[in-house]
Design an enzyme around this catalytic site. Sequence first.
Site, PDB file in Angstrom:
ATOM      1  N   HIS A 242      37.767 -92.827  -7.628  1.00 30.41           N
ATOM      2  CA  HIS A 242      37.028 -91.667  -8.140  1.00 30.41           C
ATOM      3  C   HIS A 242      37.415 -90.417  -7.363  1.00 30.41           C
ATOM      4  O   HIS A 242      37.977 -90.493  -6.273  1.00 30.41           O
ATOM      5  CB  HIS A 242      35.511 -91.867  -8.088  1.00 30.41           C
TER       6      HIS A 242
ATOM      7  N   HIS B 112      35.893 -85.169  -1.963  1.00 29.22           N
ATOM      8  CA  HIS B 112      36.798 -86.226  -1.496  1.00 29.22           C
ATOM      9  C   HIS B 112      37.447 -86.934  -2.669  1.00 29.22           C
ATOM     10  O   HIS B 112      37.007 -86.817  -3.811  1.00 29.22           O
ATOM     11  CB  HIS B 112      36.082 -87.237  -0.589  1.00 29.22           C
TER      12      HIS B 112
ATOM     13  N   GLU C 141      38.334 -91.227   1.014  1.00 33.19           N
ATOM     14  CA  GLU C 141      37.499 -92.417   1.070  1.00 33.19           C
ATOM     15  C   GLU C 141      38.367 -93.603   0.649  1.00 33.19           C
ATOM     16  O   GLU C 141      39.137 -93.482  -0.303  1.00 33.19           O
ATOM     17  CB  GLU C 141      36.310 -92.269   0.090  1.00 33.19           C
TER      18      GLU C 141
HETATM   19 CO    CO Z   1      33.017 -91.405  -3.002  1.00 34.13          CO
END
Ligand code: CO
Length: 134
Positions: A7, A79, A130
């Site tokens: 994502h 992120h 991440e």
């Molecule tokens: Co995230």
Amino acid sequence: MIGRVNHIAIAVPDLTAAAASYRDTLGAAVSEPQALPEHGVMVVFVELPNTKVELLEPLGEASPIAAFLEKNPSGGMHHICYEVDDILVARDRLAASGARVLGNGEPKIGAHGKPVLFLHPKDFFGTLIELEQA
Ligand code: CO
């Protein structure tokens, strides 16, 4: 080592307005807002054919995105999340190459119930990364 983009997260000052914009202007399928108090955010998931976008609004006093929104009051990309097969193997490889893992270096359970780690943005060209064990 890294695989699919799981994502892309965008911090927003007004989640309702951001969700409406993605739904009505960009024509995307958006979820209902969900509170994730353990992560200090309210989130709307935007489902795209090849990945997800997560719209994040601060929730509570100690939200991890509050300082980011102070610096970027109209919102911004917060992120990008890449999938890895084994988060501990990934962590050890990164540590060995000198990349900084945020926090105490131990994976936490992320918004999707899977272990995640964050990497220092200064080590990756200004982007907070991440890693999520797929
Ligand atoms: Co995230």
